[in-house]
Enzyme design. Structure first.
Site, short mmCIF file in Angstrom:
data_model
loop_
_atom_site.label_atom_id
_atom_site.label_comp_id
_atom_site.label_asym_id
_atom_site.label_seq_id
_atom_site.Cartn_x
_atom_site.Cartn_y
_atom_site.Cartn_z
N GLY A 28 -21.23 -9.86 -20.29
CA GLY A 28 -20.80 -10.21 -21.24
C GLY A 28 -20.11 -10.32 -20.57
O GLY A 28 -18.90 -9.69 -22.07
N VAL A 64 -17.39 -13.13 -22.95
CA VAL A 64 -17.81 -12.54 -24.60
C VAL A 64 -15.93 -11.50 -24.54
O VAL A 64 -15.37 -12.25 -25.34
CB VAL A 64 -18.52 -12.02 -25.44
CG1 VAL A 64 -18.20 -11.31 -26.99
CG2 VAL A 64 -19.70 -13.05 -25.53
N LYS A 79 -11.36 -20.21 -15.88
CA LYS A 79 -12.99 -19.22 -15.10
C LYS A 79 -13.12 -20.77 -13.31
O LYS A 79 -13.53 -22.05 -13.82
CB LYS A 79 -14.48 -19.29 -15.97
CG LYS A 79 -15.41 -19.24 -14.91
CD LYS A 79 -16.90 -19.06 -15.41
CE LYS A 79 -17.70 -18.06 -14.41
NZ LYS A 79 -18.63 -17.55 -15.32
N ALA A 134 -16.89 -15.12 -10.97
CA ALA A 134 -18.18 -15.54 -11.16
C ALA A 134 -19.05 -14.28 -11.01
O ALA A 134 -18.95 -13.67 -10.13
CB ALA A 134 -18.26 -16.42 -10.72
N ARG A 146 -22.34 -6.32 -29.64
CA ARG A 146 -23.65 -7.58 -29.88
C ARG A 146 -23.14 -8.46 -30.88
O ARG A 146 -23.94 -7.31 -31.86
CB ARG A 146 -25.27 -7.42 -29.40
CG ARG A 146 -25.36 -6.53 -28.27
CD ARG A 146 -24.85 -7.06 -27.16
NE ARG A 146 -25.80 -7.37 -25.62
CZ ARG A 146 -25.27 -7.42 -24.65
NH1 ARG A 146 -24.96 -8.46 -24.74
NH2 ARG A 146 -26.03 -7.04 -22.98
N LEU A 147 -22.47 -9.12 -30.67
CA LEU A 147 -22.13 -9.95 -32.10
C LEU A 147 -23.23 -11.09 -32.82
O LEU A 147 -23.04 -11.75 -31.22
CB LEU A 147 -20.46 -10.52 -31.98
CG LEU A 147 -19.42 -9.19 -30.79
CD1 LEU A 147 -18.69 -10.39 -30.55
CD2 LEU A 147 -19.53 -8.87 -33.02
#
Length: 225
Positions: free
Chosen positions: A22, A25, A40, A113, A196-197
């Site tokens: 996650g 998120v 990233k 990563a 968890r969305l």
């Protein structure tokens, strides 16, 4: 190692105890909460041509200036050192100088990563790049079975390299004991558990940011009752 408060520059690294815990998120959550720029530097694995940068931009509806391009972008969903080898036409090995922190105005959120000891090259682990950045780390871990071992090993790796740790953020269904156990053994605070969305967008993530009270926890400030 103790909790490191988020400094006035508000630059931090989002790391995970493993892949698929996650991080993206949580990165979007923190980008939304701090009104930050997202970066990233190494992307491995594209789904229909989309990487994590595009996902964060889509979820939060950010302008291009707030989602920086990757230093390296690979097709294969494998570790960075191997993804570079598998790249169509070949790719030179990841060079640490290409991972220098970008100059941006305002807060910066850097997503790594995979896990801490993922090899960027066979002779260069991701955690060694974290040492070069020397930014505070927010560690993302799954909430359920297996998280104690993975999270404590990750904390130990950060501790050995004297890297500042803001805290742990769990992701998934709440567990009745894991947060308390992690805090008791490591001395590092668990800042909350992100559920968890079902829907990922700016409004939902802003609501979670406020519910978790992360703006105060990341700065090491307790809200007065």
């Amino acid at each position: 190692m103790t909790q490191a408060p988020l400094g006035p520059q508000q630059r931090l690294v989002i790391c995970g105890t493993d892949t698929d815990v996650g991080k993206t998120v949580v990165s979007a959550l923190v980008v939304q909460g701090l009104n930050a720029t997202y970066w990233k530097p190494v992307q491995c694995g594209l789904e229909n041509g989309e990487g994590d940068r595009e996902r964060v931009q889509r979820w939060l509806e950010l302008p291009e200036a707030r989602v920086l391009p990757e230093a390296y972008r690979f097709q294969a969903p494998v570790s960075p050192h191997w993804a570079a080898e598998l790249e169509p036409g070949g790719s030179p090995p990841i060079a640490s100088e290409e991972l220098a922190l970008p100059a941006v105005e305002g807060p910066l959120v850097v997503e790594t990563a995979g896990g801490l000891l993922v090899p960027l090259r066979l002779d260069w682990l991701q955690i060694e790049q974290l040492q070069r950045w020397n930014l505070p780390v927010l560690l993302v871990a799954r909430s359920g079975l297996g998280t104690l071992n993975h999270t404590l090993l990750s904390i130990e790796a950060l501790r050995r390299r004297d890297l500042p740790l803001l805290g742990i953020l769990l992701n998934g269904e709440p567990h009745p004991n894991n947060a308390a156990t992690l805090e008791a053994i490591s001395g590092i605070p668990v800042l909350g558990c992100l559920p968890r969305l079902a829907q990922l967008d700016a409004t939902t993530l802003q609501g979670q940011w406020q519910a978790l009270d992360l703006v105060h926890k990341l700065k090491g400030v307790r809200r007065r009752p």
